[in-house]
Design an enzyme around this catalytic site. Structure first.
Site, short mmCIF file in Angstrom:
data_model
loop_
_atom_site.label_atom_id
_atom_site.label_comp_id
_atom_site.label_asym_id
_atom_site.label_seq_id
_atom_site.Cartn_x
_atom_site.Cartn_y
_atom_site.Cartn_z
N ASN A 27 37.14 36.39 32.86
CA ASN A 27 38.95 35.91 32.05
C ASN A 27 40.02 36.97 32.01
OD1 ASN A 27 39.92 34.39 30.27
ND2 ASN A 27 39.13 35.56 28.18
N GLY A 28 39.72 38.45 32.44
CA GLY A 28 40.73 38.76 32.56
C GLY A 28 42.09 38.65 34.30
N GLY A 29 41.17 37.84 34.75
CA GLY A 29 41.69 37.78 35.94
C GLY A 29 41.16 37.59 37.46
N GLY A 30 41.81 37.94 38.66
CA GLY A 30 41.25 36.91 39.82
C GLY A 30 41.40 38.41 40.46
N VAL A 31 39.74 38.61 41.75
CA VAL A 31 40.05 39.30 42.62
C VAL A 31 39.57 38.84 43.80
CG1 VAL A 31 38.64 41.86 43.92
CG2 VAL A 31 38.38 40.44 41.25
N HIS A 55 36.25 36.91 43.35
CA HIS A 55 35.84 36.69 41.52
C HIS A 55 36.53 36.20 41.00
CE1 HIS A 55 33.02 37.70 38.79
NE2 HIS A 55 33.97 38.35 37.97
N ASP A 61 30.64 52.61 34.33
CA ASP A 61 30.17 50.88 34.06
C ASP A 61 29.77 51.18 35.70
OD1 ASP A 61 30.13 48.22 33.91
OD2 ASP A 61 31.76 47.79 34.97
#
Length: 856
Positions: free
Chosen positions: A236-240, A233, A365
């Site tokens: 905008n915050g980064g990847g997984v 995934h 969440d």
């Protein structure tokens, strides 16, 4: 969903632009600063533009500079750029306000535009080098997120990319109208704005930037103790990433965080949230409900958390696969089996939350994508960025909008609210996203669920009470399929008229966010023309004030307005003519014909097939045939089996079925059998991109999902195929028609709209017995508004009154199914069995001579 969140900042009921916000701090202070003498200023939805009014014009493309800044540095950065650029006559723009700035840097924002607070337009490469050198000194203390599409200059907030300065457009490989630049041969090509830096083949990286490119390329993943196997995934915050520990061989998940990017409502960036998640996982060590923590490290400026790989499937994927109401073959046994699974699964999720709560952690969440189900029966909750400590009685700074607790819930009550939404959402997927639009909706959803599934009433009632915060409100509504049609029609008309804002210049009726594109507030899909068309079809009106609003603006179209049937001026002309404003319609058509309309794509929605159909209607068969010739020339060659993404789209509005409709209408006008052959070729292209679903229905294949809808799904293809078979009933394509229509037996659709929801199926099957159940199913999405009946738009975050996504489109579909008169989408009325005489055009089976106004 990122393009929608920006338009949810202003109005709790409708999508709107930031310029209509009443908040005192909606704009940066510089937006209100007097414009310097000799400068031009333009204020848009997102950007505030500044350019010297005199002097030589800027090049149409070249190397541009982006300035990045975190929220605390934004005003400082804008001040420095303003003070630098204005005395030197250098054009620039900046995001207009803090809320927009946070939104474009949020976790859900586009990676291609992340970090861009300011854009500066140098005149040439020498100027580029000078501006970068001098701004680098002035902005030395400013920090911001890395602009992924650009090359970083030094280690500060300046980034460089080659792209367009002027707004020009061309057709992409998928046939879409996109922003363009000139290649080395002077041809317009797409101005690709991706999430990685690249230099176009015809351009050369300025020599002074080569050391900066080398510095960028020096950071690699070589030497890490983990081998990256695949990307799971990106945000905008980064990847997984899925990886493997080189020492132990264990499969692990690596979560990446980019500094200053992926902001949440509390202003935390991705790094702060990842550090927080690391601390929460340490606290939850040993619980089956949470993945185990394996490590934490930094690479360059990026942070990485390493955690256990839980080999499971998300609850969302399992729900989509098992949910019975989307299948045409659903039986009572299917409902019972699904209900048992849903009740058991929700109980397992509840137990997982209890385990967290016992450790003093609020998950914060909960939604189906954050729940993993394994073959062994383990239920694990993933993504602890929003978790809080129960003792703090806090609220999470971000959450899925369908599960986000209202302001009166704190601590573990946040999880209890989300769990109640999950219990309802397993039976009514995504529908709790509508609850903020009407608290009474949750009680209605509960009644629908109990009426549809054999679910334990006490469980559903308890979930409803939790979401409602006590005894749920109930608002009686005249529902389609239950109340008499005249009552339903009147209620929808009340809601539409109550929403009107004739004092505004940009839009008359609130609708989808696309109405804020140039001319979008006027057009057929999202603007006033579509709403007036639906009201007219319902036998309501006339509405002189609203028609006058449209007429006054139609003949002075905004720069950049579309030309097409649904996105632009041709559709507006169609509606004006239908409403009896023939002179205005012909004047607008004249404006259209003075544009370069032949360069448009082929789509019915925005391109030549819709334009050609309208030209035929207005008595220009030669021009309509010219449009058909261009469309035919673009049919050559096989199409991929997958629709969308990097491939051309299938379907009525954006695929080959639109040109097929144009060919069919021209065949009915001329009798030329070659046009029927072309229609067959176009339909075969769309059918090639269809795939059988498990229930036997034929739907458009997007690779990751199947689409039944009107715009780019099976329902729209079926409408054109049915018209084709009226002329060639024995054609081998006939076998596809019942399979395309079979999806009408499905009992649930995520959205209600005309183009991408249930209403489109109703319009396509209006006089079919299947339509009755489809009409009654609109109760899933029915909402009250100002004493009337309304429906949510795309994404269901806000109400919409427009034709494509909202209440007007639902009204139009209901007119087709329940009204006394035959109602059809433009140019989709039943085929005329006889061929008209030369010189006539055909509209709705009525011949119009070409010497007078169409429709007169």
């Amino acid at each position: 969903m990122d393009k929608y969140e920006l338009y949810c900042l202003v109005d709790p009921f409708f999508y709107d632009t930031i310029e209509h916000s009443t908040a005192e701090d909606a704009d940066f202070s510089f937006v209100n600063r007097p414009v310097p003498d000799g400068w031009a200023h333009e204020l848009g939805d997102m950007w505030s533009y500044y350019a010297p009014a005199g002097g030589p014009p800027l090049p149409r493309q070249g190397w541009k500079i982006h300035v990045s800044a975190r929220p605390d540095d934004a005003e400082k950065a804008i001040a420095a750029v303003w003070d630098y650029c204005v005395p030197r006559g250098t054009a620039f723009k900046f995001l207009r306000g803090p809320a927009v700035h946070v939104m474009v840097n949020s976790k859900a924002a586009s990676r291609a535009s992340s970090g861009k607070l300011i854009t500066v337009y140098p005149r040439d490469e020498a100027h580029l080098e000078l501006v970068l050198k001098e701004l680098d000194e002035l902005l030395r203390d400013v920090r911001g997120p890395y602009v992924l599409s650009d090359l970083r200059y030094g280690d500060g907030p300046l980034f460089v990319r080659y792209g367009g300065f002027a707004e020009r457009h061309c057709l992409s490989e998928t046939g879409e109208r996109v922003l363009a630049v000139e290649d080395g041969d002077g041809n317009l090509v797409p101005d690709v704005r991706g999430s990685t830096f690249s230099v176009p083949p015809w351009a050369t990286l300025p020599a002074f930037l080569e050391p900066h490119l080398a510095a960028r390329n020096a950071v690699t993943t070589l030497g890490l103790p983990y081998e990256i196997e695949s990307v799971l995934h990106f945000s905008n915050g980064g990847g997984v990433y899925l990886g493997r520990d080189k020492a132990t061989g264990e499969r692990v998940v690596l979560k990446e965080a980019r500094p200053h990017a992926g902001l949440d409502a509390a202003g935390r960036d991705a790094v702060a949230r990842l550090e927080h998640e690391r601390d929460i996982l340490r606290r939850l060590a040993g619980l089956d409900a949470a993945p185990g923590l394996r490590g934490y490290f930094t690479l360059g400026e990026h942070h990485f958390l390493v955690q256990e790989f839980v080999d499971g499937v998300s609850l969302q994927r399992r729900l989509v696969h098992r949910y019975p109401l989307t299948r045409a073959t659903c039986t009572p046994d299917d409902l019972a089996e699904y209900t048992a699974w849903a009740v058991e699964t929700a109980a397992g999720v509840s137990a997982a939350l209890d385990a967290l709560h016992e450790r003093g952690v609020v998950f914060g969440d909960l939604h189906p994508d954050n729940v993993l189900l394994t073959e062994s029966g383990r239920i694990a909750l993933i993504d602890y960025e929003a978790a809080t400590l129960a003792a703090d009685q806090a609220r999470p700074p971000l959450a899925h909008p369908a599960f986000y607790a209202p302001a009166d819930r704190r601590g573990v009550d946040v999880d209890r609210y989300a769990l109640a939404c999950l219990r309802l959402g397993l039976f009514a997927p995504q529908c709790t996203i509508m609850v903020p639009l009407s608290r009474a909706k949750v009680a209605h959803l509960g009644e629908i669920v109990k009426d549809t599934f054999p679910a334990p009433a006490e469980l559903i009632d308890a979930a409803v009470a939790t979401v409602a915060g006590g005894e749920p409100e109930r608002t009686p509504l005249p529902l389609p399929g239950e109340a008499p049609w005249p009552e339903v029609r009147a209620a929808m008309c009340r809601a539409i008229l109550a929403s009107a804002t004739p004092d505004r210049d940009d839009r008359l009726f609130p609708g989808d966010v696309d109405q804020f594109r140039p001319g979008g507030g006027l057009n057929l899909a999202n603007g006033a023309a579509g709403v007036l068309l639906a009201l007219h079809a319902a036998g309501l009106g006339p509405f002189p004030e609203h028609e006058r609003w449209l007429r006054e603006r139609a003949l002075r179209p905004a720069t950049g307005s579309g030309l097409g049937l649904y996105d632009g001026m041709h559709g507006i002309a169609y509606v004006l003519d239908l409403l009896g404003h023939h002179e205005d319609a012909h004047d607008l058509l004249g404006i259209c014909l003075r544009e370069n309309w032949e360069s448009a794509g082929t789509a019915l929605y925005s391109g030549l097939s819709g334009i050609g159909l309208n030209l035929l209607r207005f008595g220009h068969p030669d021009l309509a045939l010219r449009a058909a010739d261009i469309c035919a020339g673009r049919l050559a060659g096989p199409v991929p089996e997958i629709s969308g993404g990097t491939n051309p789209r299938a379907g009525l509005m954006h695929g080959s079925s639109g040109p097929a409709l144009l060919f069919l209408r021209l065949y009915e006008h001329t009798g030329d059998p070659a046009l029927l052959d072309l229609a067959a070729t176009a339909l075969r292209q769309d059918l090639r991109r269809c795939k059988p679903a498990d229930d036997g229905s034929l739907q458009v294949n997007q690779g990751w999902r199947l689409l039944p809808y009107l715009d780019e799904g099976s329902a729209g293809i079926a409408l054109v195929l049915e018209r084709y078979l009226a002329h060639r009933p024995g054609d081998d394509l006939a076998d596809a028609l019942p399979r395309l229509r079979l999806v009408g037996r499905s009992a649930f659709f995520v959205q209600s709209g005309l183009f991408r929801g249930r209403a489109g199926l109703i319009a396509a099957l209006a006089r079919d017995p299947l339509a009755h159940d489809l009409v009654r199913g609109l109760r899933w999405h029915a909402l009250p508004y100002e004493g009337g009946l309304a429906f949510p738009g795309d994404q269901m975050l806000r109400l919409s009154m427009d034709f494509s996504t909202g209440t007007a489109g639902v009204l139009f579909a209901l007119c087709a199914a329940l009204g006394d008169q035959q109602v059809h989408l433009p140019f989709l009325e039943a085929a005329t069995p006889e061929r008209p005489s030369p010189g006539d055009t055909v509209e709705g089976g009525v011949r119009h001579g070409t010497s007078g106004p169409a429709g007169s």
